[in-house]
Design an enzyme around this catalytic site. Sequence first.
Site, PDB file in Angstrom:
ATOM      1  N   HIS A 196       0.987  -1.198   0.102  1.00 37.42           N
ATOM      2  CA  HIS A 196       0.008  -0.002   0.051  1.00 37.42           C
ATOM      3  C   HIS A 196       0.918   1.359  -0.124  1.00 37.42           C
ATOM      4  O   HIS A 196       2.093   1.228   0.693  1.00 37.42           O
ATOM      5  CB  HIS A 196      -0.720   0.128   1.418  1.00 37.42           C
ATOM      6  N   CYS A 292      -2.849   3.168   8.757  1.00 37.17           N
ATOM      7  CA  CYS A 292      -3.794   2.165   8.530  1.00 37.17           C
ATOM      8  C   CYS A 292      -4.975   1.855   9.530  1.00 37.17           C
ATOM      9  O   CYS A 292      -6.170   1.445   9.373  1.00 37.17           O
ATOM     10  CB  CYS A 292      -3.421   1.264   7.487  1.00 37.17           C
TER      11      CYS A 292
END
Length: 298
Positions: A196, A292
């Site tokens: 990511h 996150c």
Amino acid sequence: MADIITSKETLVQTLKQAGTMPAPREVLMATPKHFSVDYVINPHMEGNIGTVDKSKARWQWEVIRDKFRNLGFRVHEMEGESGFPDMVFTANQSLPYIDPKGHKHAVMSIMHADQRKEEVPYFEQWYRRHGYEVHYLDSEKIPDFEGMGDAIWHFKKKILWGGYGYRSSRRAYEIISDTFQVPVVLLELIHPAFYHLDTCFCTLNEESVLIYPPAFTRDGLELIHSAFSTVIEAPEMEALELFACNACCPDGKNVIIQKGCNEVNKALKQHGFAFHEVDTGEFLKSGGSVFCMKLMLW
Ligand code: ARG
């Protein structure tokens, strides 16, 4: 028309003309009641199935929540749902946006892994209850898009940085750029452990960013260096094992970061940032850390 930026010259020009966007003041987190490592969908989860200590995870999660509160952010808590062990990673299921009139929007993600697809409706419900306009991507045309895991707002500017390669498709950014009328700077991700954008790219303020260079192509690094005058580079151990670049700097001054990132913290301090160390050890087992575990909202 979609405004997709892949060249240094266009980026420099766009940065000069970009509209402003307020810094977020609110945070959305999901309780880790059902957090665990039940499957392997990224290299960090390998070998960790069934090893999460739930009470430790709860404690670590609360410390992070309180950190945001102490920095003056309003934290919304949603209940984690049984059967969704990764739901605690609230950066992934959507991308929120505030338009120049102050209206709030969110694009719902299309999760890459089947195991996570059904997390998204819980976030959609949350947005509807909180007065957001909800937007969808067409799953017939776009294979995947994982929200703020890959799509990161430039601090206080109406520019989006869009990572692609593992969890999100390039095509998603054309639609997002069109929908919100925002330029998107594309960054290809090339290292599977940095799957990511938020694992290797952490915006600190308008001019500063923390990155792990081997996660990017040469062109990507050129774009990053042309947009930020301060580029802090995380060493391999801190980026890979401690997820240093998954830190969060919500206000352009304070950086919340996994404990033990000594080199990065030294550099942060030199550049005038304050760092706040937290332990995200249980969440690192799943391939996630501070950034996150929350979603920034307005
Ligand atoms: N186990 C989760 C997954 O692989 C971790 C997600 C972490 N999120 C992030 N934005 N890096 O999807």
